[in-house]
Design an enzyme around this catalytic site. Structure first.
Site, PDB file in Angstrom:
ATOM      1  N   GLU A  65      11.052 -15.710  -4.764  1.00 51.53           N
ATOM      2  CA  GLU A  65      10.156 -14.866  -3.985  1.00 51.53           C
ATOM      3  C   GLU A  65       9.546 -15.705  -2.857  1.00 51.53           C
ATOM      4  O   GLU A  65       9.232 -16.887  -3.048  1.00 51.53           O
ATOM      5  CB  GLU A  65       9.046 -14.326  -4.882  1.00 51.53           C
ATOM      6  CG  GLU A  65       8.057 -13.413  -4.170  1.00 51.53           C
ATOM      7  CD  GLU A  65       6.905 -12.985  -5.069  1.00 51.53           C
ATOM      8  OE1 GLU A  65       6.298 -11.950  -4.771  1.00 51.53           O
ATOM      9  OE2 GLU A  65       6.624 -13.694  -6.060  1.00 51.53           O
ATOM     10  N   LYS A  69       8.622  -4.556  -4.587  1.00 50.34           N
ATOM     11  CA  LYS A  69       7.698  -5.032  -5.618  1.00 50.34           C
ATOM     12  C   LYS A  69       6.567  -4.034  -5.830  1.00 50.34           C
ATOM     13  O   LYS A  69       5.872  -3.641  -4.890  1.00 50.34           O
ATOM     14  CB  LYS A  69       7.138  -6.401  -5.215  1.00 50.34           C
ATOM     15  CG  LYS A  69       6.236  -7.045  -6.264  1.00 50.34           C
ATOM     16  CD  LYS A  69       5.767  -8.422  -5.796  1.00 50.34           C
ATOM     17  CE  LYS A  69       4.872  -9.092  -6.817  1.00 50.34           C
ATOM     18  NZ  LYS A  69       4.388 -10.412  -6.324  1.00 50.34           N
ATOM     19  N   CYS A  90       8.174 -11.386  -9.869  1.00 52.77           N
ATOM     20  CA  CYS A  90       6.970 -12.109 -10.236  1.00 52.77           C
ATOM     21  C   CYS A  90       6.044 -11.334 -11.177  1.00 52.77           C
ATOM     22  O   CYS A  90       6.387 -11.117 -12.333  1.00 52.77           O
ATOM     23  CB  CYS A  90       6.232 -12.571  -8.984  1.00 52.77           C
ATOM     24  SG  CYS A  90       5.229 -14.055  -9.263  1.00 52.77           S
TER      25      CYS A  90
END
Length: 498
Positions: free
Chosen positions: A80, A179, A212
């Site tokens: 990321e 995300k 994440c």
């Protein structure tokens, strides 16, 4: 939002190819990248300047991709923020963004780079995949125009998303994921309106993808595994390690084990921000990992993984995480409990005062039981058993139930829960369990020097005990059963450690 990138018009052909060329195992590569960061600025820089920085990072990634391909890797995951970093406002990130189309358009940017406007980053990533015959997973930024007819449209007239992309071995864009659970400082990006459950098929299994802090959530992380039945997860992350319980390698490996899938985790490398810890994690073993707080260089890791691990792995539901703990009486103790903080959460602790014994500590509905034996009880090291049952409310809101055995930073009890790097005490036996109200419990064992314990040294029993096995004394830094109670979360996590 359900997104499974597998165009209908090629489904029959691809299924035929998969049946002929399906692989029982594959070589997975992850690259921990020391990102070249932009200078801080309050005003946007030119497109030319952004492309210069991004190409510097892609130059580094290109070397890793080519090396991985030469070593036989079928897929490589990069981190990321790996192409442009994270030092941005909403305005300053904009020149770095590209319009990333829905993969249903069947696009190979390397062959047709102008089809969706100026997309030099997607073109270069596509060519790296195509020219090296390898799947490439990367994290970039997506921009989508909107107008006043959309009541949620930002004032500047476009959405900006933290986005993962996957290019197959022919350079085709096969997955795009926005995300869903953003970290607090990610002010440059918008939250998607709905979670996306993105999957893509390969000759070596079905993959899911998220980013994440998404790993803490039910949507998309748990849903894409349980409802979409993926075999492996590709996972770009920019994770800063927060000891004792939120270090990347032990948490990510525990998640893979508990969920019964492969996890290919690529972290950024930045020691000043405690960012390190990448690896390939299978349900039955940690195949390879890298943790390095000493140097500033990147690292490529490769390992062989089973393409369909779910066919062989015992389902997480086979573990009843509260069975043993609810069946035994709490161990009695004359000593008083004491409070301690771990990552802004107030735990209830009890000190381990002998070289062997049985302890119980409770908080709300959670009681944690520990049986242990040390090689010796040192006077210069203090250990405590802790319990937390509550809503975490800093940098995100999510409900936790945690049982942990840990070394205190000093012999002062007020330091229990503070980060510790090394220990001398060794445990010959241990058994940790808790009265969990969730089936989502992630067992962690971290040894001195932030090293993982080998699977040969511990086991998880079906009645919910994390137990030692074998005769090797272990320098235990942290034991933890990290439980997530998703049904008690607020509506949207929103923020977290990466």
């Amino acid at each position: 939002m359900i997104i499974s990138y597998f165009p209908k018009y090629v489904a029959v052909l691809v299924l035929l190819v998969l049946s002929v060329s399906a692989l029982d195992t594959f070589i997975a590569a992850v690259y921990e990248h020391a990102v070249i960061l932009p200078n801080r600025t309050e005003t946007p820089v030119s497109k030319e300047e952004t492309l210069l920085l991004m190409n510097k990072n892609i130059d580094v990634l290109e070397k890793a991709i080519k090396l991985a391909a030469r070593k036989g890797a079928h897929i490589i995951v990069t981190p990321e923020d790996g192409i442009y970093g994270w030092v941005f406002t909403r305005e300053t990130i904009y020149p770095y963004l590209e319009d990333i189309p829905d993969p249903e358009v069947n696009w190979i940017p390397c062959r047709d780079p102008q089809r969706f406007g100026h997309t030099p980053v997607q073109e270069r990533l596509s060519c790296l995949a195509k020219n090296n015959t390898i799947y490439v997973v990367a994290n970039i930024g997506d921009k989508k125009p909107c107008n006043a007819s959309d009541p949620q449209c930002p004032p500047d007239g476009h959405y900006q998303y933290n986005t993962d992309v996957v290019f197959d071995s022919e350079g085709r864009l096969v997955a795009r994921y926005h995300k869903y659970n953003l970290f607090a400082p990610e002010i440059q990006f918008d939250f998607p309106k709905d979670p996306e459950f993105v999957t893509f098929n390969t000759p070596f299994g079905k993959f899911g993808i998220f980013t994440c802090f998404d790993i803490f959530s039910h949507e998309p992380a748990v849903v894409v595994v349980e409802e979409f039945q993926v075999d492996s997860i590709v996972y770009p992350t920019a994770w800063y390690n927060t000891l004792p319980l939120l270090s990347a390698v032990p948490f990510h490996s525990a998640w893979a084990r508990a969920m019964g899938v492969n996890l290919l985790a690529a972290n950024t490398h930045n020691t000043s921000m405690h960012m390190t810890g990448s690896g390939n994690y299978a349900p039955d073993a940690v195949k390879v990992y890298h943790y390095d707080m000493e140097t500033e260089s990147g690292q490529l890791m490769l390992s062989e993984l089973k393409s369909w691990p779910r066919r062989e792995t015992i389902s997480p539901a086979a573990v009843d995480w509260s069975a043993y703990a609810r069946a035994v009486k709490p161990f009695s103790s004359e000593q008083l409990n004491f409070p301690g903080m771990i990552y802004f959460d107030e735990f209830t602790f009890t000190e381990l005062k002998r070289n062997a014994g049985n302890y119980t500590v409770c908080q709300k509905d959670l009681c944690c039981h520990l049986t242990y034996r040390m090689s010796e009880k040192r006077t210069d090291e203090v250990y405590a058993l802790g319990a937390f049952d509550g809503l975490h409310t800093v940098e995100g809101q999510y409900y936790l139930q945690i049982c942990t055995l840990l070394k205190c930073q000093t012999t002062e009890l007020r330091t229990c829960g503070e980060p510790v790097g090394s220990v001398f005490t060794k445990f010959e036996e241990f058994s940790l369990s808790g009265t969990f109200g969730t089936s989502y419990v992630f067992p962690q064992i971290l040894l001195s020097g932030s090293q993982l314990a080998s699977e040969t040294h511990y086991k998880v029993s079906r009645d919910g005990r994390l137990q030692s096995r074998g005769r090797t004394p272990l320098p235990v830094l942290v034991l933890a059963l990290y439980g997530r109670v998703f049904e008690r979360d607020p509506p949207h996590l929103g923020q977290g450690p990466g």
